[in-house]
Design an enzyme around this catalytic site. Structure first.
Site, PDB file in Angstrom:
ATOM      1  N   ARG A  81       0.849  -1.186   0.000  1.00  0.00           N
ATOM      2  CA  ARG A  81       0.000   0.000   0.000  1.00  0.00           C
ATOM      3  C   ARG A  81       0.889   1.241   0.000  1.00  0.00           C
ATOM      4  NH1 ARG A  81      -2.154  -3.717   3.695  1.00  0.00           N
ATOM      5  NH2 ARG A  81      -4.263  -4.451   3.157  1.00  0.00           N
TER       6      ARG A  81
ATOM      7  N   ARG B  91      -0.981  -1.862  -7.262  1.00  0.00           N
ATOM      8  CA  ARG B  91      -1.106  -2.999  -6.334  1.00  0.00           C
ATOM      9  C   ARG B  91      -2.037  -4.060  -6.920  1.00  0.00           C
ATOM     10  NH1 ARG B  91      -1.420  -4.519  -0.692  1.00  0.00           N
ATOM     11  NH2 ARG B  91      -3.543  -5.018  -0.028  1.00  0.00           N
TER      12      ARG B  91
ATOM     13  N   TYR C 267      -9.599 -11.044  -7.742  1.00  0.00           N
ATOM     14  CA  TYR C 267      -8.579 -11.046  -8.791  1.00  0.00           C
ATOM     15  C   TYR C 267      -8.810 -12.165  -9.805  1.00  0.00           C
ATOM     16  CZ  TYR C 267      -6.312  -7.646  -5.864  1.00  0.00           C
ATOM     17  OH  TYR C 267      -6.058  -6.520  -5.126  1.00  0.00           O
TER      18      TYR C 267
ATOM     19  N   HIS D  29      -2.917   2.203  -5.737  1.00  0.00           N
ATOM     20  CA  HIS D  29      -3.746   1.021  -5.525  1.00  0.00           C
ATOM     21  C   HIS D  29      -3.948   0.252  -6.832  1.00  0.00           C
ATOM     22  CE1 HIS D  29      -5.565  -0.722  -2.026  1.00  0.00           C
ATOM     23  NE2 HIS D  29      -6.656  -1.050  -2.692  1.00  0.00           N
TER      24      HIS D  29
ATOM     25  N   HIS E  89      -4.512  -9.222   3.210  1.00  0.00           N
ATOM     26  CA  HIS E  89      -5.970  -9.224   3.286  1.00  0.00           C
ATOM     27  C   HIS E  89      -6.448 -10.075   4.466  1.00  0.00           C
ATOM     28  CE1 HIS E  89      -6.657  -8.182  -1.259  1.00  0.00           C
ATOM     29  NE2 HIS E  89      -6.410  -7.127  -0.523  1.00  0.00           N
TER      30      HIS E  89
ATOM     31  N   LYS F 103      -1.591  -2.384   7.480  1.00  0.00           N
ATOM     32  CA  LYS F 103      -2.996  -2.131   7.778  1.00  0.00           C
ATOM     33  C   LYS F 103      -3.495  -3.118   8.820  1.00  0.00           C
ATOM     34  CE  LYS F 103      -7.457  -1.393   5.549  1.00  0.00           C
ATOM     35  NZ  LYS F 103      -8.219  -1.389   4.271  1.00  0.00           N
TER      36      LYS F 103
END
Length: 297
Positions: free
Chosen positions: A133, A229, A261, A226, A252, A158
């Site tokens: 990120r 990413r 994805y 992003h 995640h 995160k």
């Protein structure tokens, strides 16, 4: 600092919220109070309802942005003021889950080659070479790069979680050239505005590097950190990396988030066996002759 702001700050710190989330929540509640011109603890539920409509209808914020405002107000009323009856007046708006666009590998190459400096080139290569990120890239330290194990450590990502990412030989070569040129002491990308004490760059610098390089490269897509990413994760999937591994690399919480994805992978879409191929249809040439047969007089 007002008494209410201090109370909310203490509650956020007590729950170990990140600095970015803390600043955002405090700012959103402050804007809420300024909109009505009075202390928010003096407001009834009705203004809350009208404020949410104001954000959507008047300011025309997208539902995702309004969701962040609602989260801040929920925290303030439920955890700072302990007024749990306000929960029903703060529903999260329904959001449309769009599939993100991605860059092809050829477009990523054009993006990186359009860098205006070694600093910018290294930054873009770290973005695409790790899938981090933008806030993680901005805070990356020299000590987080382990060239012996060929690993990059993401510290306090995160959700306050650490994770390890693979370090490629190509990226390592660029990182070493970047270090020889800039000689950073603590952060890989130090801010030039703080010469007395090294500080990391801001998220905005990472964002600007993407947009400016994309403009120079002539890319028509709106390129953000992003998006880079997303592109990295999709290219990993197309190269055969399993979803669980990609989930861990991206940091995640939920595998369902990573599963999107599958919808972005052109290779996966082309491998799908379409049942229309199994139908024994008349050829299109035969159909054309039948459809265009001249009418009898």
């Amino acid at each position: 600092m007002t008494h209410l702001r201090k109370m909310m700050l203490e509650e956020l710190e007590r729950r170990n919220y990140s600095q970015a989330t803390t600043r955002r929540y405090l700012r959103f509640v402050e804007r809420f109070a300024q909109h009505f011109g009075k202390s928010p603890d003096k407001l009834s539920p009705d203004p809350i309802r009208t404020y949410q409509a104001y954000l959507l209808k008047v300011r025309k914020l997208d539902p995702g942005s309004v969701e962040n405002h609602v989260a801040a107000l929920r925290f303030f009323f439920l955890h700072t003021l302990h007024r749990h009856e306000f929960r029903q007046f703060l529903p999260y708006p329904k959001t449309r889950r769009k599939l993100p666009k991605i860059l092809s590998q050829e477009e990523v190459t054009r993006l990186i080659d359009a860098s205006s400096s070694l600093f910018e080139r290294t930054l873009l290569m770290v973005l695409y070479g790790t899938g981090m990120r933008r806030s993680e890239v901005a805070r990356l330290k020299l000590a987080d790069i382990d060239s012996q194990r060929m690993v990059i450590h993401v510290v306090n990502g995160k959700g306050g979680k650490d994770r390890d990412l693979p370090l490629s030989a190509t990226l390592l070569e660029t990182l070493r050239a970047h270090w020889r040129w800039l000689k950073p002491q603590v952060y890989l990308f130090p801010s030039r505005m703080h010469r007395d004490r090294e500080q990391p760059i801001t998220d905005k610098i990472v964002w600007r590097a993407c947009t400016e390089a994309a403009n120079r490269a002539g890319l028509r897509k709106r390129v953000t950190p992003h998006l880079v990413r997303h592109s990295w994760a999709t290219h990993l999937l197309e190269d055969g990396t399993d979803l669980r591994t990609i989930q861990l690399l991206l940091g995640h919480e939920d595998l369902e988030v990573t599963a999107r994805y599958l919808h972005l992978s052109q290779q996966r879409l082309q491998q799908v066996a379409n049942p229309i191929e199994e139908l024994k249809l008349v050829s299109v040439d035969q159909c054309s002759r039948a459809f265009h047969r001249p009418r009898r007089p």
